[in-house]
Design a protein around this motif. Structure first.
Motif, mmCIF file in Angstrom:
data_model
loop_
_atom_site.group_PDB
_atom_site.id
_atom_site.type_symbol
_atom_site.label_atom_id
_atom_site.label_comp_id
_atom_site.label_asym_id
_atom_site.label_seq_id
_atom_site.Cartn_x
_atom_site.Cartn_y
_atom_site.Cartn_z
ATOM 1 N N LYS A 145 0.829 -1.209 0.000
ATOM 2 C CA LYS A 145 0.000 0.000 0.000
ATOM 3 C C LYS A 145 0.855 1.247 0.000
ATOM 4 C CE LYS A 145 -4.208 -0.709 2.654
ATOM 5 N NZ LYS A 145 -4.795 -0.545 3.845
ATOM 6 N N ILE A 188 -5.615 4.124 -5.758
ATOM 7 C CA ILE A 188 -6.248 4.945 -4.716
ATOM 8 C C ILE A 188 -7.325 4.130 -3.999
ATOM 9 C CG2 ILE A 188 -7.703 6.969 -4.342
ATOM 10 C CD1 ILE A 188 -6.131 8.316 -6.613
ATOM 11 N N MET A 189 -8.088 3.327 -4.786
ATOM 12 C CA MET A 189 -9.128 2.511 -4.157
ATOM 13 C C MET A 189 -8.526 1.486 -3.213
ATOM 14 S SD MET A 189 -11.677 1.975 -7.382
ATOM 15 C CE MET A 189 -12.879 0.915 -6.636
ATOM 16 N N GLY A 200 -7.410 3.041 -0.002
ATOM 17 C CA GLY A 200 -8.551 3.364 0.844
ATOM 18 C C GLY A 200 -9.380 2.154 1.232
ATOM 19 N N ASP A 201 -8.906 0.941 0.892
ATOM 20 C CA ASP A 201 -9.626 -0.307 1.212
ATOM 21 C C ASP A 201 -11.037 -0.300 0.650
ATOM 22 O OD1 ASP A 201 -7.679 -1.814 2.492
ATOM 23 O OD2 ASP A 201 -7.913 -0.628 4.331
ATOM 24 N N LYS A 202 -11.199 0.195 -0.585
ATOM 25 C CA LYS A 202 -12.528 0.258 -1.176
ATOM 26 C C LYS A 202 -12.864 -1.012 -1.964
ATOM 27 C CE LYS A 202 -13.877 4.603 -0.294
ATOM 28 N NZ LYS A 202 -12.961 4.748 0.860
#
Lengths: 185, 314
Positions: free
Chosen positions: B202, B265-266, B269-271
């Motif tokens: 990450k 980016i996702m 952000g753990d999306k």
């Protein structure tokens, strides 16, 4: 006696675009298959209805400050004692950088089976040194080409210079030894 | 007039692999010059840096039209030729990188490793910039004669270098097992075990996202600087509206930069949840690497389909 500086002038008002110089060059210099050292390019200019077209002999300009000589990584492209630009086959690695560096796009790479050297005009210095005319000048049906010693004030080429010969792309500051007399309608 | 492609895809591969080596080398060197970088990341970077450029050198020699003469470039130098400088950098960088990797492997921690870290940093930057400068130094070419090409290739080199490290680090243990199979049974070095965990991945994704944003900005600046020139129509015609426009817009901008940026980016952000979780550390670097290669391909070929202003009489 001053050093010789071979040069060439092409008079675009006389050029008829017959490709004789192109073919004579192939025969004289034994150029491999479909490559050309000199070729004819066509210009179409003007705004309708005042349009016109003319042809131009296109070959190495033998710059005195040549981008190909600057670009060559091994100094294989070099200036000869007569001010022309030639390639030394012993040093050439065939990288093609000079072909891309030439702002006039006059060089073409040969395939490996034909030696892999960049193909370019040598101004037929082997003929000039024997007192003969280059193949293109000897074959020109219109008398549009003249070669000679630019350092000799009495030579025929310097009489042509007085007729308004100019450099190609003077903005590039390559200072060619080959000049043209621009087409005037 | 027909197009003669003097340089082909082999040059694109070479520019691409030199960029990866440059990026990995810079990461390794920075890791050992500045304290605080993760031990696994800087070790993987140091071990990996010398190899891609060797593949690039092989492609470079295969592309020569007189390959039996290639050693002449290493003994005859021309100070005005960018390629001559590049030959020197490409001769020195793999040696420095191999010595540095050996020092890291045997944990030699003295002043020499610091010197070689600085050398690797200098030559890594030199190779990354040289790859673009080689094209930028050619004048009267509407696409190539632009200094921003060198900057674009350098940023892309950092980005692709980091992404290749992400891929290698994720499967390091498997690579190690694979290599050990080929070593003789009486010479099996001790295991290194450097596989990256999710937290480190990450952090790398954040750094890579920054480089991708910078790269997008450089690309837009490059396109504007094309448009401001007299030959701009020709250059833009080769790259963004005709010629290689599909490869450029879909391959580089969409597939190689925008989608990996969003994915990264996702992931940070753990999306991304469910069945797709865990796919980003694979997909992001692979897409960036493919996009990086397509960028080199588009620039190398795009610069050869354009015709500059040949005649101009005052």
């Amino acid at each position: 006696m001053a050093k010789k500086r071979w040069g060439k002038i092409v008079d675009l008002n006389k050029c008829v675009g017959c490709h004789a110089c192109s073919v004579a060059c192939l025969a004289e210099n034994k150029v491999p298959n479909d490559k050309f050292r000199t070729k004819i390019i066509e210009h179409e200019e003007g705004i309708f209805p005042n349009v016109y077209r003319y042809t131009e002999k296109w070959s190495c300009n033998h710059c005195q400050k040549a981008p190909c000589v600057d670009a060559c990584p091994t100094k294989a492209s070099h200036y000869t004692e007569w001010g022309t630009v030639e390639v030394n086959p012993d040093l050439c690695i065939g990288c093609g950088y000079c072909v891309l560096a030439c702002p006039y796009r006059v060089r073409v790479m040969n395939e490996r089976e034909h030696g892999g050297l960049p193909e370019k005009c040598t101004l037929c210095t082997h003929r000039l040194e024997k007192g003969e005319k280059p193949a293109c000048e000897a074959s020109c049906i219109a008398g549009a080409i003249i070669t000679g010693d630019l350092n000799n004030p009495d030579s025929e080429i310097n009489k042509w210079m007085a007729k308004g010969a100019v450099e190609r792309r003077p903005d590039l500051k390559t200072h060619p030894n080959v000049f043209i007399i621009p087409y005037r309608r | 007039m027909e197009h003669h492609f003097t340089w082909n895809y082999l040059i694109a591969i070479y520019l691409f692999t030199a960029g990866i080596s440059s990026g990995a080398g810079i990461v390794a060197a920075v890791g050992y010059v500045v304290n605080g970088m993760d031990e696994r990341l800087k070790r993987v970077a140091a071990y990996f840096a010398p190899f891609p450029v060797l593949l690039g050198l092989l492609c470079l020699i295969l592309d020569l039209h007189r390959p039996w003469n290639f050693y002449k470039v290493l003994i005859h130098y021309n100070i005005t030729s960018v390629m001559s400088w590049g030959a020197f950098f490409l001769l020195v960088f793999p040696m420095v990188a191999f010595i540095f990797a050996a020092m890291v492997y045997w944990n030699i921690d003295n002043v020499w490793r610091r010197i070689f870290a600085w050398l690797e940093l200098i030559f890594g930057i030199a190779i990354g910039v040289y790859a673009g400068l080689l094209l930028a130094a050619i004048y009267n070419n509407p696409v190539w004669s632009n200094p921003l090409i060198a900057f674009l290739f350098f940023i892309s080199a950092l980005s692709t270098g980091i992404c290749s490290l992400m891929l290698i680090g994720k499967v390091w243990d498997k690579i190690e097992d694979f290599v050990r199979k080929f070593l003789p049974s009486n010479w099996q070095p001790e295991r290194i075990l450097l596989t990256f965990d999710h937290k480190l991945l990450k952090r790398i994704l954040i750094v890579d996202a920054v480089f991708i944003v910078v790269e997008l900005m450089v690309i837009s600046t490059l396109l504007i600087s094309y448009a401001l020139r007299p030959t701009g129509q020709v250059a833009l015609g080769a790259i963004i509206t005709g010629g290689y426009y599909l490869l450029f817009w879909i391959g580089v901008v969409l597939f190689g930069l925008t989608i990996p940026l969003i994915l990264g980016i996702m992931e940070v952000g753990d999306k991304i949840k469910g069945g797709m979780a865990g796919i980003v550390p694979w997909a992001e670097p692979i897409m960036v690497l493919i996009g990086g290669f397509i960028l080199r391909y588009v620039i190398v070929y795009g610069g050869q389909i354009v015709y500059p202003i040949l005649t101009y009489y005052p």
